[in-house]
Design a protein around this motif. Structure first.
Motif, PDB file in Angstrom:
ATOM      1  N   ILE A  95      61.366  97.796  19.278  1.00 37.43           N
ATOM      2  CA  ILE A  95      60.462  96.849  18.640  1.00 37.43           C
ATOM      3  C   ILE A  95      60.628  95.528  19.370  1.00 37.43           C
ATOM      4  O   ILE A  95      61.755  95.044  19.536  1.00 37.43           O
ATOM      5  CB  ILE A  95      60.763  96.689  17.136  1.00 37.43           C
ATOM      6  CG1 ILE A  95      60.628  98.028  16.428  1.00 37.43           C
ATOM      7  CG2 ILE A  95      59.843  95.645  16.514  1.00 37.43           C
ATOM      8  CD1 ILE A  95      61.029  98.009  14.974  1.00 37.43           C
ATOM      9  N   THR A  96      59.527  94.972  19.839  1.00 40.43           N
ATOM     10  CA  THR A  96      59.564  93.677  20.512  1.00 40.43           C
ATOM     11  C   THR A  96      58.787  92.670  19.686  1.00 40.43           C
ATOM     12  O   THR A  96      57.814  93.010  19.016  1.00 40.43           O
ATOM     13  CB  THR A  96      58.953  93.754  21.925  1.00 40.43           C
ATOM     14  OG1 THR A  96      57.591  94.166  21.830  1.00 40.43           O
ATOM     15  CG2 THR A  96      59.726  94.728  22.804  1.00 40.43           C
ATOM     16  N   PHE A  97      59.241  91.436  19.750  1.00 39.00           N
ATOM     17  CA  PHE A  97      58.570  90.363  19.021  1.00 39.00           C
ATOM     18  C   PHE A  97      59.003  89.042  19.633  1.00 39.00           C
ATOM     19  O   PHE A  97      60.000  88.967  20.356  1.00 39.00           O
ATOM     20  CB  PHE A  97      58.889  90.418  17.519  1.00 39.00           C
ATOM     21  CG  PHE A  97      60.356  90.499  17.207  1.00 39.00           C
ATOM     22  CD1 PHE A  97      61.116  89.353  17.024  1.00 39.00           C
ATOM     23  CD2 PHE A  97      60.992  91.733  17.118  1.00 39.00           C
ATOM     24  CE1 PHE A  97      62.475  89.432  16.751  1.00 39.00           C
ATOM     25  CE2 PHE A  97      62.348  91.821  16.843  1.00 39.00           C
ATOM     26  CZ  PHE A  97      63.089  90.662  16.666  1.00 39.00           C
ATOM     27  N   PHE A  98      58.237  87.997  19.358  1.00 43.14           N
ATOM     28  CA  PHE A  98      58.600  86.682  19.861  1.00 43.14           C
ATOM     29  C   PHE A  98      59.944  86.278  19.262  1.00 43.14           C
ATOM     30  O   PHE A  98      60.183  86.438  18.060  1.00 43.14           O
ATOM     31  CB  PHE A  98      57.523  85.651  19.524  1.00 43.14           C
ATOM     32  CG  PHE A  98      56.201  85.949  20.193  1.00 43.14           C
ATOM     33  CD1 PHE A  98      56.103  86.021  21.570  1.00 43.14           C
ATOM     34  CD2 PHE A  98      55.070  86.154  19.437  1.00 43.14           C
ATOM     35  CE1 PHE A  98      54.897  86.302  22.189  1.00 43.14           C
ATOM     36  CE2 PHE A  98      53.854  86.428  20.038  1.00 43.14           C
ATOM     37  CZ  PHE A  98      53.759  86.510  21.425  1.00 43.14           C
ATOM     38  N   ARG A 110      61.556  86.161  10.812  1.00 37.65           N
ATOM     39  CA  ARG A 110      61.187  87.135   9.782  1.00 37.65           C
ATOM     40  C   ARG A 110      61.148  88.540  10.379  1.00 37.65           C
ATOM     41  O   ARG A 110      61.623  89.499   9.770  1.00 37.65           O
ATOM     42  CB  ARG A 110      59.844  86.761   9.148  1.00 37.65           C
ATOM     43  CG  ARG A 110      59.542  87.613   7.919  1.00 37.65           C
ATOM     44  CD  ARG A 110      58.268  87.195   7.204  1.00 37.65           C
ATOM     45  NE  ARG A 110      57.115  87.412   8.043  1.00 37.65           N
ATOM     46  CZ  ARG A 110      56.208  86.480   8.347  1.00 37.65           C
ATOM     47  NH1 ARG A 110      56.308  85.272   7.867  1.00 37.65           N
ATOM     48  NH2 ARG A 110      55.193  86.763   9.117  1.00 37.65           N
ATOM     49  N   ALA A 111      60.617  88.682  11.599  1.00 46.06           N
ATOM     50  CA  ALA A 111      60.583  89.992  12.260  1.00 46.06           C
ATOM     51  C   ALA A 111      61.996  90.484  12.559  1.00 46.06           C
ATOM     52  O   ALA A 111      62.308  91.665  12.361  1.00 46.06           O
ATOM     53  CB  ALA A 111      59.760  89.918  13.543  1.00 46.06           C
ATOM     54  N   GLU A 112      62.848  89.579  13.005  1.00 45.26           N
ATOM     55  CA  GLU A 112      64.232  89.964  13.289  1.00 45.26           C
ATOM     56  C   GLU A 112      64.932  90.460  12.019  1.00 45.26           C
ATOM     57  O   GLU A 112      65.596  91.510  12.018  1.00 45.26           O
ATOM     58  CB  GLU A 112      65.004  88.790  13.887  1.00 45.26           C
ATOM     59  CG  GLU A 112      66.427  89.132  14.224  1.00 45.26           C
ATOM     60  CD  GLU A 112      67.193  87.975  14.853  1.00 45.26           C
ATOM     61  OE1 GLU A 112      68.407  88.147  15.036  1.00 45.26           O
ATOM     62  OE2 GLU A 112      66.593  86.924  15.148  1.00 45.26           O
ATOM     63  N   GLU A 126      50.270  83.028  16.049  1.00 43.83           N
ATOM     64  CA  GLU A 126      51.462  82.671  16.836  1.00 43.83           C
ATOM     65  C   GLU A 126      52.513  83.777  16.812  1.00 43.83           C
ATOM     66  O   GLU A 126      53.356  83.848  17.700  1.00 43.83           O
ATOM     67  CB  GLU A 126      52.077  81.369  16.328  1.00 43.83           C
ATOM     68  CG  GLU A 126      51.330  80.139  16.762  1.00 43.83           C
ATOM     69  CD  GLU A 126      51.551  79.787  18.238  1.00 43.83           C
ATOM     70  OE1 GLU A 126      52.707  79.836  18.703  1.00 43.83           O
ATOM     71  OE2 GLU A 126      50.557  79.478  18.907  1.00 43.83           O
ATOM     72  N   ALA A 127      52.476  84.631  15.806  1.00 44.61           N
ATOM     73  CA  ALA A 127      53.428  85.738  15.711  1.00 44.61           C
ATOM     74  C   ALA A 127      52.899  87.007  16.378  1.00 44.61           C
ATOM     75  O   ALA A 127      53.674  87.930  16.633  1.00 44.61           O
ATOM     76  CB  ALA A 127      53.753  86.028  14.249  1.00 44.61           C
TER      77      ALA A 127
END
Length: 171
Positions: A121-124, A129-131, A34-35
């Motif tokens: 950097i892109t992420f959902f 946690r990524a943020e 999902e990540a």
């Protein structure tokens, strides 16, 4: 009192993603699908490796090794000579140990030394946690792409953050 040695983090530039590294990366990506996946990216190991092959010569991929064990990878894809995008994934077993932070610092510094001024950097957007990880490097919000992609048919927002090279004199 027993002192625990800090992990030894080593990065190695991979001239291409070998079958062995590809299997590791694919396994790490699948630990938290999902990540890491939307409906439009590679859905199989074969498709993942085909993407790596298609980007060979364009992207740079580093394998991350800690205390002799492979544990993550970081990819950099230039968009222009001053701008590029990064993707990374680490084995769940090493999350929160500072390994990804150390590796990212090394690679960020290397890419900036090569003249890149801005790393995207892109992420959902729901991946907090990524943020948090990006903010540790001084990344700033660039924007939110609402309803940007789908995962299992469900619309997802994508957050974009940027890390800037230190400003040069006169900038």
């Amino acid at each position: 009192m027993t002192l625990v040695a800090a992990p030894t983090v080593h990065i190695e530039l991979l001239p291409s993603v070998s079958e062995a590294w590809g299997q590791r990366i694919w396994t790490w990506l699948r630990e938290e699908p999902e990540a890491n996946f939307d409906d439009f990216g590679p859905q199989t190991f074969v498709a993942f490796m085909a993407d790596r092959e298609a980007l060979r010569g364009q992207e740079r991929v580093w394998g991350v090794v800690c205390n002799g064990e492979p544990c993550g990878y970081i990819q950099f894809l230039p968009i222009t000579p001053r701008l590029g995008t990064m993707h990374l994934c680490f084995a769940k077993s090493v999350h929160g140990q500072g390994i990804a932070v150390e590796a990212m610092q090394q690679i960020r510094d290397e890419v900036i030394a090569d003249g890149v001024e801005k790393l995207l950097i892109t992420f959902f957007a729901d991946n907090l946690r990524a943020e948090h990880f990006c903010r540790r490097f001084g990344a700033v919000d660039e924007g939110l792409f609402r309803r940007h992609t789908r995962t299992n048919g469900r619309l997802r927002d994508v957050r974009v953050m940027a890390i800037f090279a230190p400003a040069a004199e006169g900038d």
